[in-house]
Write a protein that holds these residues in place. Structure first.
Motif, PDB file in Angstrom:
ATOM      1  N   GLU A 152      -0.356   9.635   7.243  1.00 45.70           N
ATOM      2  CA  GLU A 152      -1.730   8.964   7.536  1.00 45.70           C
ATOM      3  C   GLU A 152      -1.818   8.157   8.678  1.00 45.70           C
ATOM      4  OE1 GLU A 152      -3.193   7.113   3.933  1.00 45.70           O
ATOM      5  OE2 GLU A 152      -4.575   5.780   5.406  1.00 45.70           O
ATOM      6  N   GLN A 202       1.529   5.916   8.626  1.00 46.57           N
ATOM      7  CA  GLN A 202       2.569   5.916   7.518  1.00 46.57           C
ATOM      8  C   GLN A 202       3.030   7.459   7.266  1.00 46.57           C
ATOM      9  OE1 GLN A 202       0.885   5.463   3.244  1.00 46.57           O
ATOM     10  NE2 GLN A 202       1.500   3.507   3.603  1.00 46.57           N
ATOM     11  N   ALA A 226       0.876  -1.234   0.040  1.00 47.38           N
ATOM     12  CA  ALA A 226      -0.071  -0.052  -0.046  1.00 47.38           C
ATOM     13  C   ALA A 226       0.972   1.398   0.130  1.00 47.38           C
ATOM     14  CB  ALA A 226      -1.015  -0.231   1.093  1.00 47.38           C
ATOM     15  N   LYS A 268     -19.718   7.428   1.745  1.00 55.12           N
ATOM     16  CA  LYS A 268     -19.739   6.348   0.978  1.00 55.12           C
ATOM     17  C   LYS A 268     -20.188   5.326   1.951  1.00 55.12           C
ATOM     18  CE  LYS A 268     -16.273   2.974  -0.771  1.00 55.12           C
ATOM     19  NZ  LYS A 268     -14.587   2.741  -0.974  1.00 55.12           N
ATOM     20  N   ALA A 298      -9.998  -2.193   6.245  1.00 49.11           N
ATOM     21  CA  ALA A 298     -10.100  -0.594   6.741  1.00 49.11           C
ATOM     22  C   ALA A 298      -8.910  -0.199   7.310  1.00 49.11           C
ATOM     23  CB  ALA A 298     -11.372  -0.584   7.551  1.00 49.11           C
ATOM     24  N   MET A 299      -7.913  -0.888   8.054  1.00 49.41           N
ATOM     25  CA  MET A 299      -6.826  -0.518   9.052  1.00 49.41           C
ATOM     26  C   MET A 299      -5.518  -0.302   7.743  1.00 49.41           C
ATOM     27  SD  MET A 299      -7.502   0.400  11.679  1.00 49.41           S
ATOM     28  CE  MET A 299      -6.078   0.372  12.677  1.00 49.41           C
ATOM     29  N   ILE A 300      -5.626  -0.637   6.506  1.00 43.73           N
ATOM     30  CA  ILE A 300      -4.496  -0.713   5.766  1.00 43.73           C
ATOM     31  C   ILE A 300      -4.485   0.521   5.048  1.00 43.73           C
ATOM     32  CG2 ILE A 300      -3.410  -2.123   4.156  1.00 43.73           C
ATOM     33  CD1 ILE A 300      -4.653  -4.558   5.154  1.00 43.73           C
ATOM     34  N   PRO A 301      -3.358   1.279   5.317  1.00 39.84           N
ATOM     35  CA  PRO A 301      -3.300   2.531   4.387  1.00 39.84           C
ATOM     36  C   PRO A 301      -3.179   2.098   2.893  1.00 39.84           C
ATOM     37  CG  PRO A 301      -1.924   2.839   6.136  1.00 39.84           C
ATOM     38  CD  PRO A 301      -2.570   1.337   6.124  1.00 39.84           C
ATOM     39  N   GLY A 302      -3.914   2.811   1.886  1.00 43.20           N
ATOM     40  CA  GLY A 302      -3.899   2.440   0.593  1.00 43.20           C
ATOM     41  C   GLY A 302      -4.703   1.356   0.183  1.00 43.20           C
ATOM     42  N   GLU A 303      -5.192   0.518   1.102  1.00 44.96           N
ATOM     43  CA  GLU A 303      -6.022  -0.566   0.635  1.00 44.96           C
ATOM     44  C   GLU A 303      -7.344  -0.231   1.214  1.00 44.96           C
ATOM     45  OE1 GLU A 303      -7.094  -4.514  -0.892  1.00 44.96           O
ATOM     46  OE2 GLU A 303      -5.781  -2.905  -1.155  1.00 44.96           O
ATOM     47  N   ALA A 304      -7.635   0.660   2.288  1.00 39.34           N
ATOM     48  CA  ALA A 304      -8.757   0.399   2.985  1.00 39.34           C
ATOM     49  C   ALA A 304      -9.917   1.006   2.163  1.00 39.34           C
ATOM     50  CB  ALA A 304      -8.550   1.475   3.849  1.00 39.34           C
ATOM     51  N   ASP A 305      -9.762   1.821   1.141  1.00 41.26           N
ATOM     52  CA  ASP A 305     -10.647   2.494   0.058  1.00 41.26           C
ATOM     53  C   ASP A 305     -10.696   2.203  -0.998  1.00 41.26           C
ATOM     54  OD1 ASP A 305     -11.961   4.241   2.273  1.00 41.26           O
ATOM     55  OD2 ASP A 305     -10.154   5.134   2.453  1.00 41.26           O
ATOM     56  N   VAL A 361      -2.071   2.348  13.222  1.00 39.76           N
ATOM     57  CA  VAL A 361      -1.182   2.207  12.285  1.00 39.76           C
ATOM     58  C   VAL A 361      -0.865   3.758  11.587  1.00 39.76           C
ATOM     59  CG1 VAL A 361      -2.629   1.363  10.506  1.00 39.76           C
ATOM     60  CG2 VAL A 361      -0.328   0.915  10.449  1.00 39.76           C
ATOM     61  N   ARG A 381      -4.511   5.688  10.946  1.00 44.59           N
ATOM     62  CA  ARG A 381      -5.855   4.864  11.044  1.00 44.59           C
ATOM     63  C   ARG A 381      -5.741   4.373  12.299  1.00 44.59           C
ATOM     64  NH1 ARG A 381      -8.711   3.782   6.554  1.00 44.59           N
ATOM     65  NH2 ARG A 381      -7.834   4.953   4.755  1.00 44.59           N
TER      66      ARG A 381
END
Lengths: 432, 72
Positions: free
Chosen positions: A296, A233, A26, A390, B34-41, A231, A298
């Motif tokens: 970022e 980034q 990611a 969304k 939903a907790m993975i940056p870049g993958e969540a959305d 987490v 989360r």
């Protein structure tokens, strides 16, 4: 509540390496595998985006992305994008209290804009087709490599790019450091040829049939698991572009310094095509270096809701600095339903060479000193606000559908920057 | 000297990171998409990057590239 239990049990079953591979992919901008992605099956995401500005550009953009994770934890991502645009695009000229006359991009036609109206070119129509492929694989237990290719083609634009990178897991895979390098080569062949910059548009002078530019990107990333629910980034992105950066379809309006009304081309030694035709083609520097810092976070609450906060600072050698704040809150409801409100706020300063309009004295000084000038509102002072929501539902066997609706409002120092847009999107995921 | 300071700072940060994080058996929440940056959305990030790249003077940070765009 059934879904939450199911999700948790699946997640616990997933390996640590897999989870961190997700984070590193990611980070690299590589589509990462889903936490519960079955091995040796294609995960297919199909989404259609509808974008519509009030009185300006409309776009429809279907995208299909297929990802597959193999037994050895390598992963392949394939993506196809078709982007069809039509409508009215701001041509760079100022909004003035007098009619103005312009030539079409090809230089063959003439159109007029009424006093007080935003100068829009209504011939804007293009279709973009883009394909990309990205492959990542494990070099050893803690080191993953990735490499990719992408192509994009429009009527007047062609782009080819390649990237390669590494990500390293440390501290029991709680820390991931990443590095990605990208090279892109663009070819621009404007309708009617490349305009002679800073010359009067009504003369239609051309210098060439096409131009090119190259863009080199480097991205350094740090992903950190802070605790069981948090987490983070942090990315640094350096981007260096070199070549033709000017927008061949944009002009800058020359105005009378006393009345503020547009000058006439014939008074500047150009051809007369109508009232207010004192417009000159814009010119931007032939290089640009951008620095972007992206952060970022989360955080998962006890009730499974997720708060996502993103912030980006960007600055470049054109004089633009910007701040972007992005907030999302994901409400995890029962039976797989979720609702996610979204707010985005963006603000930027203007480029050193942005002018809403130019007096003849300013224009002559710019030409004499080989300086630059653009009236493109996107390089001026700008503030954007986007709000939306969304929602969707997770279904059995990894299937999912979702939809989002958002509203964007732009504003700046010129009326041309007042743009409002609706963003609509419908997506469906399945495994095959 | 400057290089030394940068290297020392990086080592310090990484050393500090050793006190952060979780044990392998504590990753249930972090493994959620939903907790993975870049993958969540999903594809939203790519759509947004493309929209705002074409409407603003900024780009990059989250990732880069994406197939280029004339975006006039």
């Amino acid at each position: 509540m059934q879904l939450k239990k199911q999700n948790q049990s699946t997640a616990c079953a997933g390996s640590v390496a897999k989870t961190l591979a997700l984070a590193s992919c990611a980070l690299l901008g590589v589509p990462a595998l889903a936490a519960d992605a079955p091995v040796d099956q294609w995960k297919v995401d199909g989404t259609v985006l509808l974008y519509s500005e009030t009185d300006r550009v409309s776009a429809i953009e279907p995208v299909i992305k297929a990802s597959r994770t193999f037994e050895n934890e390598s992963k392949l991502d394939l993506k196809l994008t078709v982007d069809s645009l039509t409508g009215n695009s701001h041509n760079g000229a100022a909004v003035l209290a007098a009619p103005q006359t312009f030539t079409s991009p090809s230089g063959k036609d003439v159109y007029q804009v009424n006093a007080g109206d935003v100068p829009l070119d209504d011939s804007f129509k293009d279709t973009r087709v883009a394909v990309s492929a990205q492959y990542s694989w494990l070099l050893n237990r803690n080191l993953r490599a990735t490499s990719g290719l992408n192509f994009s083609n429009e009527y007047d634009f062609f782009s080819v790019g390649a990237n390669a990178g590494l990500s390293l897991d440390l501290n029991q895979k709680n820390t991931t450091l990443s590095f990605l390098l990208g090279l892109e080569s663009d070819t621009i062949e404007p309708v009617g040829g490349v305009p002679d910059p800073l010359t009067v548009q009504s003369d239609g002078l051309r210098v060439d049939s096409g131009e090119s530019r190259t863009v080199t990107d480097a991205l350094l990333g740090w992903t950190q698991v802070m605790n069981r629910r948090w987490v983070m980034q942090l990315n640094y992105n350096l981007s260096a572009a070199s070549g033709y950066m000017t927008d061949p379809y944009k002009v800058v309006t020359l105005i009378d310094e006393v009345t503020g009304l547009p000058l006439e081309a014939e008074d500047l030694g150009g051809a007369n095509i109508g009232p207010g035709d004192g417009q000159v083609y814009e010119l931007r520097p032939d290089s640009r270096t951008k620095h972007a810092l992206y952060w970022e976070n989360r955080y998962a609450r006890e009730n499974d809701d997720v708060i996502a906060v993103g912030y980006r600072f960007m600055t470049d050698d054109w004089g633009i600095s910007s701040h972007t704040l992005d907030l999302k809150y994901r409400w995890q409801l029962e039976n797989g339903w979720f609702v996610q409100p979204h707010v985005r706020y963006y603000t930027q300063s203007e480029a050193d060479f942005w002018y809403e309009s130019l007096t003849e004295v300013d224009y002559n000084a710019i030409v004499a000193s080989n300086d630059y000038a653009s009236g493109d509102y996107r390089l001026g002072k700008l503030t954007d606000t986007t709000v939306g929501v969304k929602f969707g539902r997770e279904l059995a066997n990894g299937r999912r559908w979702d939809t989002r609706l958002e509203f964007m409002q732009q504003s700046g120092d010129t009326d041309a920057a007042d743009v409002s847009a609706v963003i609509g999107q419908v997506g469906y995921r399945f495994y095959w | 000297m400057m290089r030394l300071i940068v290297v020392a700072s990086c080592l310090l940060v990484l050393a500090g990171c050793q006190n952060l994080g979780v044990n392998p058996w504590e990753r249930d929440v972090l493994a959620r998409e939903a907790m993975i940056p870049g993958e969540a959305d999903g594809l939203d990030d790519a759509f947004d990057d493309h929209i705002y790249f074409s409407k603003e003077g900024s780009s990059g940070g989250r990732g880069f590239g994406g197939g280029g765009c004339g975006c006039n």
